[in-house]
Design an enzyme around this catalytic site. Structure first.
Site, PDB file in Angstrom:
ATOM      1  N   TYR A 141      -8.074   1.775  -1.071  1.00 13.78           N
ATOM      2  CA  TYR A 141      -8.945   1.971   0.092  1.00 13.78           C
ATOM      3  C   TYR A 141      -8.122   1.914   1.383  1.00 13.78           C
ATOM      4  O   TYR A 141      -8.224   2.793   2.246  1.00 13.78           O
ATOM      5  CB  TYR A 141     -10.035   0.890   0.095  1.00 13.78           C
ATOM      6  CG  TYR A 141     -10.837   0.799   1.376  1.00 13.78           C
ATOM      7  CD1 TYR A 141     -11.897   1.667   1.618  1.00 13.78           C
ATOM      8  CD2 TYR A 141     -10.538  -0.170   2.348  1.00 13.78           C
ATOM      9  CE1 TYR A 141     -12.635   1.581   2.794  1.00 13.78           C
ATOM     10  CE2 TYR A 141     -11.267  -0.263   3.518  1.00 13.78           C
ATOM     11  CZ  TYR A 141     -12.321   0.617   3.745  1.00 13.78           C
ATOM     12  OH  TYR A 141     -13.043   0.521   4.909  1.00 13.78           O
ATOM     13  N   GLU A 268      -7.194 -11.035  -3.283  1.00 14.27           N
ATOM     14  CA  GLU A 268      -7.889 -11.145  -2.002  1.00 14.27           C
ATOM     15  C   GLU A 268      -6.929 -11.637  -0.909  1.00 14.27           C
ATOM     16  O   GLU A 268      -6.159 -12.576  -1.122  1.00 14.27           O
ATOM     17  CB  GLU A 268      -9.079 -12.115  -2.117  1.00 14.27           C
ATOM     18  CG  GLU A 268      -9.965 -12.025  -0.908  1.00 14.27           C
ATOM     19  CD  GLU A 268     -11.185 -12.951  -0.975  1.00 14.27           C
ATOM     20  OE1 GLU A 268     -12.024 -12.838  -0.104  1.00 14.27           O
ATOM     21  OE2 GLU A 268     -11.252 -13.806  -1.882  1.00 14.27           O
TER      22      GLU A 268
HETATM   23  N1  LIG Z   1     -18.191  -2.968   7.306  1.00 13.49           N
HETATM   24  C1  LIG Z   1     -16.943  -3.265   7.659  1.00 13.49           C
HETATM   25  O1  LIG Z   1     -16.606  -4.415   7.877  1.00 13.49           O
HETATM   26  C2  LIG Z   1     -15.909  -2.182   7.821  1.00 13.49           C
HETATM   27  C3  LIG Z   1     -14.595  -2.561   8.127  1.00 13.49           C
HETATM   28  C4  LIG Z   1     -13.617  -1.578   8.301  1.00 13.49           C
HETATM   29  C5  LIG Z   1     -13.971  -0.245   8.188  1.00 13.49           C
HETATM   30  N2  LIG Z   1     -15.257   0.108   7.865  1.00 13.49           N
HETATM   31  C6  LIG Z   1     -15.577   1.539   7.751  1.00 13.49           C
HETATM   32  O2  LIG Z   1     -16.718   1.834   8.545  1.00 13.49           O
HETATM   33  C7  LIG Z   1     -17.457   2.889   7.940  1.00 13.49           C
HETATM   34  C8  LIG Z   1     -18.908   2.474   7.782  1.00 13.49           C
HETATM   35  O3  LIG Z   1     -18.977   1.346   6.939  1.00 13.49           O
HETATM   36  P1  LIG Z   1     -20.321   0.543   6.684  1.00 13.49           P
HETATM   37  O4  LIG Z   1     -19.964  -0.886   6.590  1.00 13.49           O
HETATM   38  O5  LIG Z   1     -21.346   0.967   7.658  1.00 13.49           O
HETATM   39  O6  LIG Z   1     -20.669   1.028   5.202  1.00 13.49           O
HETATM   40  P2  LIG Z   1     -21.919   1.764   4.588  1.00 13.49           P
HETATM   41  O7  LIG Z   1     -21.674   1.840   3.116  1.00 13.49           O
HETATM   42  O8  LIG Z   1     -23.181   1.137   5.059  1.00 13.49           O
HETATM   43  O9  LIG Z   1     -21.805   3.220   5.250  1.00 13.49           O
HETATM   44  C9  LIG Z   1     -21.124   4.276   4.664  1.00 13.49           C
HETATM   45  C10 LIG Z   1     -22.062   5.487   4.637  1.00 13.49           C
HETATM   46  O10 LIG Z   1     -21.361   6.606   4.101  1.00 13.49           O
HETATM   47  C11 LIG Z   1     -22.208   7.280   3.180  1.00 13.49           C
HETATM   48  N3  LIG Z   1     -21.368   7.996   2.215  1.00 13.49           N
HETATM   49  C12 LIG Z   1     -20.552   7.449   1.278  1.00 13.49           C
HETATM   50  N4  LIG Z   1     -19.935   8.418   0.589  1.00 13.49           N
HETATM   51  C13 LIG Z   1     -20.346   9.602   1.121  1.00 13.49           C
HETATM   52  C14 LIG Z   1     -20.062  10.958   0.820  1.00 13.49           C
HETATM   53  N5  LIG Z   1     -19.218  11.289  -0.162  1.00 13.49           N
HETATM   54  N6  LIG Z   1     -20.672  11.923   1.554  1.00 13.49           N
HETATM   55  C15 LIG Z   1     -21.541  11.589   2.546  1.00 13.49           C
HETATM   56  N7  LIG Z   1     -21.852  10.318   2.869  1.00 13.49           N
HETATM   57  C16 LIG Z   1     -21.260   9.339   2.156  1.00 13.49           C
HETATM   58  C17 LIG Z   1     -23.038   6.171   2.568  1.00 13.49           C
HETATM   59  O11 LIG Z   1     -24.239   6.657   1.948  1.00 13.49           O
HETATM   60  C18 LIG Z   1     -23.300   5.282   3.760  1.00 13.49           C
HETATM   61  O12 LIG Z   1     -24.470   5.680   4.460  1.00 13.49           O
HETATM   62  C19 LIG Z   1     -16.753   3.206   6.624  1.00 13.49           C
HETATM   63  O13 LIG Z   1     -15.888   4.311   6.842  1.00 13.49           O
HETATM   64  C20 LIG Z   1     -15.940   1.968   6.346  1.00 13.49           C
HETATM   65  O14 LIG Z   1     -14.804   2.235   5.565  1.00 13.49           O
HETATM   66  C21 LIG Z   1     -16.229  -0.838   7.683  1.00 13.49           C
END
Ligand SMILES: NC(=O)c1ccc[n+]([C@@H]2O[C@H](COP(=O)([O-])OP(=O)(O)OC[C@H]3O[C@@H](n4cnc5c(N)ncnc54)[C@H](O)[C@@H]3O)[C@@H](O)[C@H]2O)c1
Length: 312
Positions: A141, A268
């Site tokens: 990832y 982790e």
């Molecule tokens: N939550 C955190 O702490 C965190 C930290 C660092 C980075 N991020 C990044 O932020 C972004 C949002 O994360 P989040 O926590 O809101 O997660 P989340 O899982 O709630 O949101 C991700 C969204 O992407 C959609 N998705 C997944 N695969 C897909 C595909 N192939 N086509 C279309 N849509 C797709 C999912 O249905 C979901 O709505 C992500 O890119 C994640 O890697 C999150």
């Protein structure tokens, strides 16, 4: 502006969609509801039920000629990326390249990407990590997110597509799915409120840098008008350990549950904390929500959700 938000049915990006719509933009959401929920999508956003890996997503971008793309859709479960690295790369790298190629054809002006801080820097050599810290991801990832940053640089330098990469720390708040990178807050809220056992993995002394989702929305909004390109940590510079998180949530839910420990998860990270000086200097952003306030708001949201489910 006409803006596409991928992953806009998910936790973080659905809040960004709300802000963009409140600010008068035309917003389309592209999401395959892999982890996202239809109910998270603002009623004024046009919802496109598509997978970023499918050619139809690229076709949509070319057809609609979005001025800006917020790319937040991702396979965001670090453990799943370890179990299925090809699936992770398919979504997080190949899917993103499809969008970037389409953005070029569409004449898109800016690409704003949800990158990662902690999973990109890996076990840190110094604390807090700034953007110059070595990139040493310890999961597919993290590798995928950092690879995308290289592509962003390439598309900017060679093709002139401006970008902002937001290296998010651990984000928490309303609508969070109890899976993934910062799932611990959502997991503890849900479990404690349901009177189910909530486990602290390992010693509970592992730390993260927790950012309330409203602060991320503000960073994402500032990125829209930022005139240059680059990568920025979005963080608080404050380390909080899992026991502290558990204790706060335990207090705010009023459950008084005992601390329960489970074996440590293999691989982790022990500590993660990031500097936000660069985004502060360049965009004037800084975190505004203290962890205790943010957790109280999050607990209140999970409580309301639970009540509305019970009322049926
Ligand atoms: N939550 C955190 O702490 C965190 C930290 C660092 C980075 N991020 C990044 O932020 C972004 C949002 O994360 P989040 O926590 O809101 O997660 P989340 O899982 O709630 O949101 C991700 C969204 O992407 C959609 N998705 C997944 N695969 C897909 C595909 N192939 N086509 C279309 N849509 C797709 C999912 O249905 C979901 O709505 C992500 O890119 C994640 O890697 C999150």
């Amino acid at each position: 502006m006409k803006i596409l938000v991928t992953g806009g049915a998910g936790f973080i990006a659905s809040h960004i969609v709300d802000k963009l719509i409140e600010s008068g933009h035309e917003v389309h959401v592209l999401d395959n509801l892999y982890t996202g929920k239809r109910e998270n999508v603002h009623p004024k956003a046009l919802f496109q039920y598509l997978d970023i890996v499918d050619t139809q997503s690229a076709q949509l971008i070319v057809q609609e000629k979005y001025e800006v793309i917020y790319h937040f859709a991702a396979q965001m479960d670090v453990r799943k990326s370890v179990e299925e690295p090809t699936f992770d790369a398919q979504v997080n790298i190949i899917g993103t390249i499809h969008l970037l190629e389409a953005a070029l054809k569409a004449g898109t002006k800016k690409f704003i990407f949800a990158s990662t801080g902690g999973a990109g820097y890996g076990e840190q050599e110094y604390f807090p990590a700034d953007e110059k810290h070595p990139i040493q991801p310890l999961s597919p990832y993290g590798i995928a997110k950092m690879s995308v940053e290289k592509y962003l640089f390439y598309y900017y330098q060679v093709h002139g597509l401006a970008y902002v990469s937001l290296r998010l720390a651990n984000i928490y708040g309303p609508r969070q799915n109890p899976k993934g990178e910062a799932g611990v807050v959502a997991i503890f809220c849900q479990r404690l409120l349901n009177d189910e056992p909530a486990y602290i993995n390992g010693t509970g002394l592992q730390t993260r840098d927790y950012v309330y989702v409203d602060d991320v929305v503000q960073a994402a909004y500032l990125a829209l008008h930022y005139p240059k390109s680059g990568a920025f940590n979005v963080s608080t510079g404050v380390e909080t350990n899992v026991i502290q998180i558990f204790d706060y949530i335990n207090e705010y839910t009023g459950k008084n549950a005992p601390r329960r420990f489970a074996p440590a998860k293999k691989g982790e990270q022990l500590r993660s904390v990031l500097s936000y000086q660069k985004i502060h200097q360049e965009m004037g952003w800084q975190p505004t929500v203290d962890i205790q306030i943010g957790l109280q708001k999050t607990v209140a949201w999970f409580e309301n959700k639970q009540k509305s489910i019970k009322q049926g």
